[in-house]
Design a protein around this motif. Structure first.
Motif, PDB file in Angstrom:
ATOM      1  N   LEU A   1       2.653 -36.258  23.595  1.00  0.00           N
ATOM      2  CA  LEU A   1       2.915 -35.005  22.887  1.00  0.00           C
ATOM      3  C   LEU A   1       2.713 -33.792  23.783  1.00  0.00           C
ATOM      4  CD1 LEU A   1       1.319 -35.723  19.392  1.00  0.00           C
ATOM      5  CD2 LEU A   1       3.749 -35.578  19.973  1.00  0.00           C
ATOM      6  N   LYS A   2       1.659 -33.820  24.593  1.00  0.00           N
ATOM      7  CA  LYS A   2       1.391 -32.700  25.496  1.00  0.00           C
ATOM      8  C   LYS A   2       2.545 -32.518  26.475  1.00  0.00           C
ATOM      9  CE  LYS A   2      -1.955 -30.937  28.821  1.00  0.00           C
ATOM     10  NZ  LYS A   2      -3.228 -31.186  29.516  1.00  0.00           N
ATOM     11  N   GLN A   3       2.992 -33.598  27.098  1.00  0.00           N
ATOM     12  CA  GLN A   3       4.090 -33.518  28.060  1.00  0.00           C
ATOM     13  C   GLN A   3       5.378 -33.023  27.395  1.00  0.00           C
ATOM     14  OE1 GLN A   3       4.368 -36.940  30.946  1.00  0.00           O
ATOM     15  NE2 GLN A   3       2.729 -37.698  29.636  1.00  0.00           N
ATOM     16  N   ALA A   4       5.659 -33.543  26.212  1.00  0.00           N
ATOM     17  CA  ALA A   4       6.873 -33.139  25.499  1.00  0.00           C
ATOM     18  C   ALA A   4       6.815 -31.665  25.118  1.00  0.00           C
ATOM     19  CB  ALA A   4       7.067 -34.006  24.254  1.00  0.00           C
ATOM     20  N   LYS A   5       5.677 -31.210  24.611  1.00  0.00           N
ATOM     21  CA  LYS A   5       5.542 -29.802  24.212  1.00  0.00           C
ATOM     22  C   LYS A   5       5.687 -28.866  25.402  1.00  0.00           C
ATOM     23  CE  LYS A   5       2.714 -30.577  20.105  1.00  0.00           C
ATOM     24  NZ  LYS A   5       1.384 -30.403  19.497  1.00  0.00           N
ATOM     25  N   ILE A   6       5.125 -29.243  26.532  1.00  0.00           N
ATOM     26  CA  ILE A   6       5.254 -28.416  27.735  1.00  0.00           C
ATOM     27  C   ILE A   6       6.717 -28.325  28.158  1.00  0.00           C
ATOM     28  CG2 ILE A   6       4.767 -28.342  30.219  1.00  0.00           C
ATOM     29  CD1 ILE A   6       1.952 -29.474  29.509  1.00  0.00           C
ATOM     30  N   ALA A   7       7.405 -29.461  28.167  1.00  0.00           N
ATOM     31  CA  ALA A   7       8.817 -29.472  28.569  1.00  0.00           C
ATOM     32  C   ALA A   7       9.679 -28.658  27.610  1.00  0.00           C
ATOM     33  CB  ALA A   7       9.322 -30.910  28.650  1.00  0.00           C
ATOM     34  N   ILE A   8       9.422 -28.783  26.329  1.00  0.00           N
ATOM     35  CA  ILE A   8      10.202 -28.034  25.326  1.00  0.00           C
ATOM     36  C   ILE A   8       9.930 -26.539  25.465  1.00  0.00           C
ATOM     37  CG2 ILE A   8      10.451 -27.579  22.852  1.00  0.00           C
ATOM     38  CD1 ILE A   8       9.853 -30.651  22.483  1.00  0.00           C
ATOM     39  N   THR A   9       8.670 -26.167  25.599  1.00  0.00           N
ATOM     40  CA  THR A   9       8.319 -24.752  25.743  1.00  0.00           C
ATOM     41  C   THR A   9       8.958 -24.166  26.998  1.00  0.00           C
ATOM     42  OG1 THR A   9       6.229 -25.090  24.589  1.00  0.00           O
ATOM     43  CG2 THR A   9       6.393 -23.132  25.985  1.00  0.00           C
ATOM     44  N   THR A  10       8.872 -24.879  28.105  1.00  0.00           N
ATOM     45  CA  THR A  10       9.471 -24.415  29.358  1.00  0.00           C
ATOM     46  C   THR A  10      10.976 -24.249  29.218  1.00  0.00           C
ATOM     47  OG1 THR A  10       7.725 -25.507  30.624  1.00  0.00           O
ATOM     48  CG2 THR A  10       9.749 -24.950  31.811  1.00  0.00           C
ATOM     49  N   THR A  11      11.626 -25.201  28.575  1.00  0.00           N
ATOM     50  CA  THR A  11      13.075 -25.133  28.376  1.00  0.00           C
ATOM     51  C   THR A  11      13.455 -23.944  27.513  1.00  0.00           C
ATOM     52  OG1 THR A  11      13.278 -27.533  28.624  1.00  0.00           O
ATOM     53  CG2 THR A  11      15.084 -26.402  27.510  1.00  0.00           C
ATOM     54  N   LEU A  12      12.707 -23.726  26.442  1.00  0.00           N
ATOM     55  CA  LEU A  12      13.004 -22.591  25.563  1.00  0.00           C
ATOM     56  C   LEU A  12      12.770 -21.255  26.253  1.00  0.00           C
ATOM     57  CD1 LEU A  12      11.518 -23.877  22.185  1.00  0.00           C
ATOM     58  CD2 LEU A  12      13.932 -23.620  22.796  1.00  0.00           C
TER      59      LEU A  12
END
Length: 84
Positions: free
Chosen positions: A61-72
């Motif tokens: 979840l941490k990795q996914a949230k970081i990637a999503i936040t960075t992409t947004l």
């Protein structure tokens, strides 16, 4: 769809023993084929975050949230407006 590549692809790799536990009604050979097929999916021009089901849920979840936040955060203002 080919005209609009994904901004981010999140691929969760699941090993066969885990897949068999989660899908006990499926044949092992069928699940193994699906697992192999997912690894061959290509998304040219799109970043792909590779995650493993062997990691903890917290880590995934941490990795996914970081990637999503960075992409947004990288998305242009025009892109953000058209997505809403």
């Amino acid at each position: 769809m080919a005209d609009y590549p994904p901004d981010l692809v999140i691929r969760l790799h699941v090993d066969l023993p885990t897949a068999l536990i989660r899908k006990p009604d499926h044949r092992a050979a069928s699940l193994e084929q699906k697992i192999n097929d997912v690894t061959r999916l290509m998304f040219p021009g799109s970043p792909v975050l590779e995650l493993s089901s062997a990691d903890t849920l917290e880590s995934i979840l941490k990795q996914a949230k970081i990637a999503i936040t960075t992409t947004l955060q990288k998305a242009s203002p025009e892109h953000r407006r058209s997505a809403s």
